[in-house]
Design a protein around this motif. Structure first.
Motif, PDB file in Angstrom:
ATOM      1  N   SER A  24       0.829  -1.194   0.000  1.00 48.94           N
ATOM      2  CA  SER A  24       0.000   0.000   0.000  1.00 48.94           C
ATOM      3  C   SER A  24       0.868   1.249   0.000  1.00 48.94           C
ATOM      4  O   SER A  24       1.675   1.442   0.925  1.00 48.94           O
ATOM      5  CB  SER A  24      -0.926   0.013   1.230  1.00 48.94           C
ATOM      6  N   ASN A  25       0.730   2.077  -1.048  1.00 46.69           N
ATOM      7  CA  ASN A  25       1.445   3.355  -1.150  1.00 46.69           C
ATOM      8  C   ASN A  25       2.942   3.199  -0.897  1.00 46.69           C
ATOM      9  O   ASN A  25       3.568   4.027  -0.233  1.00 46.69           O
ATOM     10  CB  ASN A  25       0.849   4.378  -0.174  1.00 46.69           C
ATOM     11  N   LEU A  26       3.510   2.145  -1.445  1.00 48.82           N
ATOM     12  CA  LEU A  26       4.903   1.804  -1.157  1.00 48.82           C
ATOM     13  C   LEU A  26       5.841   2.765  -1.884  1.00 48.82           C
ATOM     14  O   LEU A  26       5.825   2.867  -3.112  1.00 48.82           O
ATOM     15  CB  LEU A  26       5.166   0.358  -1.590  1.00 48.82           C
ATOM     16  N   THR A  27       6.656   3.467  -1.104  1.00 53.93           N
ATOM     17  CA  THR A  27       7.572   4.473  -1.640  1.00 53.93           C
ATOM     18  C   THR A  27       8.947   4.268  -1.033  1.00 53.93           C
ATOM     19  O   THR A  27       9.074   3.995   0.168  1.00 53.93           O
ATOM     20  CB  THR A  27       7.075   5.893  -1.309  1.00 53.93           C
ATOM     21  N   LYS A  28       9.978   4.389  -1.868  1.00 53.26           N
ATOM     22  CA  LYS A  28      11.354   4.284  -1.387  1.00 53.26           C
ATOM     23  C   LYS A  28      12.149   5.450  -1.945  1.00 53.26           C
ATOM     24  O   LYS A  28      12.238   5.642  -3.158  1.00 53.26           O
ATOM     25  CB  LYS A  28      11.986   2.959  -1.825  1.00 53.26           C
ATOM     26  N   GLU A  29      12.728   6.247  -1.042  1.00 57.23           N
ATOM     27  CA  GLU A  29      13.590   7.359  -1.417  1.00 57.23           C
ATOM     28  C   GLU A  29      14.941   7.189  -0.734  1.00 57.23           C
ATOM     29  O   GLU A  29      15.022   6.645   0.361  1.00 57.23           O
ATOM     30  CB  GLU A  29      12.964   8.691  -0.974  1.00 57.23           C
ATOM     31  N   VAL A  30      15.998   7.658  -1.387  1.00 57.95           N
ATOM     32  CA  VAL A  30      17.331   7.620  -0.796  1.00 57.95           C
ATOM     33  C   VAL A  30      17.991   8.980  -0.987  1.00 57.95           C
ATOM     34  O   VAL A  30      17.650   9.735  -1.890  1.00 57.95           O
ATOM     35  CB  VAL A  30      18.218   6.513  -1.422  1.00 57.95           C
ATOM     36  N   ILE A  38      14.003   9.407  -5.765  1.00 55.99           N
ATOM     37  CA  ILE A  38      12.832   8.542  -5.613  1.00 55.99           C
ATOM     38  C   ILE A  38      13.045   7.280  -6.442  1.00 55.99           C
ATOM     39  O   ILE A  38      13.124   7.343  -7.667  1.00 55.99           O
ATOM     40  CB  ILE A  38      11.547   9.258  -6.053  1.00 55.99           C
ATOM     41  N   ILE A  39      13.151   6.134  -5.775  1.00 55.03           N
ATOM     42  CA  ILE A  39      13.347   4.861  -6.463  1.00 55.03           C
ATOM     43  C   ILE A  39      12.002   4.218  -6.794  1.00 55.03           C
ATOM     44  O   ILE A  39      11.793   3.706  -7.896  1.00 55.03           O
ATOM     45  CB  ILE A  39      14.204   3.914  -5.603  1.00 55.03           C
ATOM     46  N   LEU A  40      11.080   4.221  -5.833  1.00 55.32           N
ATOM     47  CA  LEU A  40       9.719   3.727  -6.047  1.00 55.32           C
ATOM     48  C   LEU A  40       8.748   4.749  -5.481  1.00 55.32           C
ATOM     49  O   LEU A  40       9.026   5.361  -4.441  1.00 55.32           O
ATOM     50  CB  LEU A  40       9.497   2.382  -5.347  1.00 55.32           C
ATOM     51  N   GLY A 234      10.117   4.103 -11.409  1.00 54.06           N
ATOM     52  CA  GLY A 234       9.653   3.914 -10.058  1.00 54.06           C
ATOM     53  C   GLY A 234       8.152   3.833  -9.879  1.00 54.06           C
ATOM     54  O   GLY A 234       7.671   3.696  -8.751  1.00 54.06           O
ATOM     55  N   ARG A 235       7.401   3.920 -10.963  1.00 55.26           N
ATOM     56  CA  ARG A 235       5.947   3.827 -10.876  1.00 55.26           C
ATOM     57  C   ARG A 235       5.447   2.629 -11.663  1.00 55.26           C
ATOM     58  O   ARG A 235       6.007   2.281 -12.700  1.00 55.26           O
ATOM     59  CB  ARG A 235       5.279   5.093 -11.427  1.00 55.26           C
TER      60      ARG A 235
END
Length: 238
Positions: A24-30, A38-40, A234-235
Motif C-alpha cells: 500500500s502506497n509503497l515508496t522508497k527514497e534515498v 525517488i526509487i519507487l 519507479g511507478r
C-alpha cells in the motif's frame, strides 16, 4: 508485451477476503549527493494466493528494490506491506527474518549458494534453520527431484550455472513456502539452460501451489506468468 497491469481489486484468498501479498502506497527514497532520489513511488499491489506475477522494466526502474521491500529485506520511506495478513513493517528485523523463514523461498540471478557447502548441505540449510527433522533425507529427495542425484556431494564451483540454479530451486522450495520471490533467475544462464530452469521452476510451483513473484528481463519468462507489472521510473504503469 504479455498482459501488463496494476493490481487494483481485492481477491478473496484463504477464506478471509485478504490477498496473500498487499503493498500500500509503497515508496522508497534515498539521499544521494545531497538530493532525494525517488526509487519507487506509491506502488499499490495485491496478489492472491497461487498467482504468478512478473515485474518488468528497464534497468534502474526499481524492480529489485520492489522485491526487496515486499520481502522485508529493505524498509520503505512510506507505505507498508502485508504478507499473509501480517504487516511486516510493524515487526523488528528478527521478527521479519522469522516470518521470511516461515513464508518465503528465494531465487537469485547469482544463485547465492554457500561455496563452502556441498549441494546437499546448501539445500539442507533452510531446513536446519527451521528445526526440521530429517533435513538430510528431505534435501536429498529434492536434489533428486531437480535432476541432481549424481551431484549431491559437489561444491558450487564444481557445478555448471544451470546445475547451481537447480540447487537454488531445490533450496527455495524445500520448506514448502507459501511464496517464492525470484530476482532474474535466468539472468546468468544461456537461452537453452534458462528455458529448462523456467520449465522446472513453473512445474514445481504449480505442484506446490506457491505464489510466485519474479523480476525479469526475459520476455519468455514473463509470458509464463498470470500477470505482468511494468515499472517505469519507479511507478507501476498499465
Amino acid at each position: 508485451m504479455a498482459r501488463k497491469l496494476i493490481v487494483e481489486q481485492l481477491v478473496p484468498v484463504n477464506g478471509n477476503n485478504q490477498p496473500i501479498i498487499q503493498a500500500s502506497n509503497l515508496t522508497k527514497e534515498v539521499e544521494t549527493g545531497g538530493e532525494r532520489l525517488i526509487i519507487l513511488q506509491d506502488i499499490n499491489l495485491q496478489v492472491s494466493a497461487g498467482e504468478s506475477i512478473a515485474v518488468v522494466g528497464a534497468s534502474g526502474s526499481g524492480k529489485s528494490t520492489l522485491l526487496g521491500l515486499l520481502a522485508g529485506l529493505d524498509v520503505p520511506t512510506h507505505g507498508t506491506v502485508f504478507l499473509d495478513g501480517e504487516d511486516i513493517f510493524k515487526l523488528d528485523e528478527d521478527e521479519r527474518a522469522s516470518l521470511r523463514g516461515r513464508l518465503l523461498g528465494f531465487m537469485f540471478q547469482s544463485f547465492q549458494l554457500l561455496p563452502s557447502l556441498i549441494a546437499l548441505e546448501n539445500v539442507m540449510l533452510p531446513l536446519e534453520l527451521s528445526g526440521a527433522d530429517n533435513a538430510r533425507d528431505i534435501a536429498h529427495d529434492w536434489l533428486v527431484r531437480v535432476g541432481l542425484e549424481e551431484r549431491v556431494g559437489h561444491y558450487p564451483r564444481q557445478l555448471s550455472g544451470g546445475e547451481q540454479q537447480r540447487v537454488a530451486i531445490a533450496r527455495a522450495f524445500v520448506t514448502h513456502p507459501k511464496m517464492l520471490f525470484a530476482d532474474e533467475p535466468t539472468g546468468n544462464l544461456d537461452v537453452a539452460t534458462g528455458a529448462q530452469i523456467i520449465d522446472l521452476m513453473f512445474q514445481i510451483n504449480r505442484e506446490q501451489g506457491t505464489t510466485l513473484v519474479l523480476v525479469t528481463h526475459d520476455k519468455n519468462l514473463s509470458a509464463r506468468c498470470s500477470r505482468v507489472i511494468e515499472l517505469v521510473a519507479g511507478r507501476a504503469v498499465d
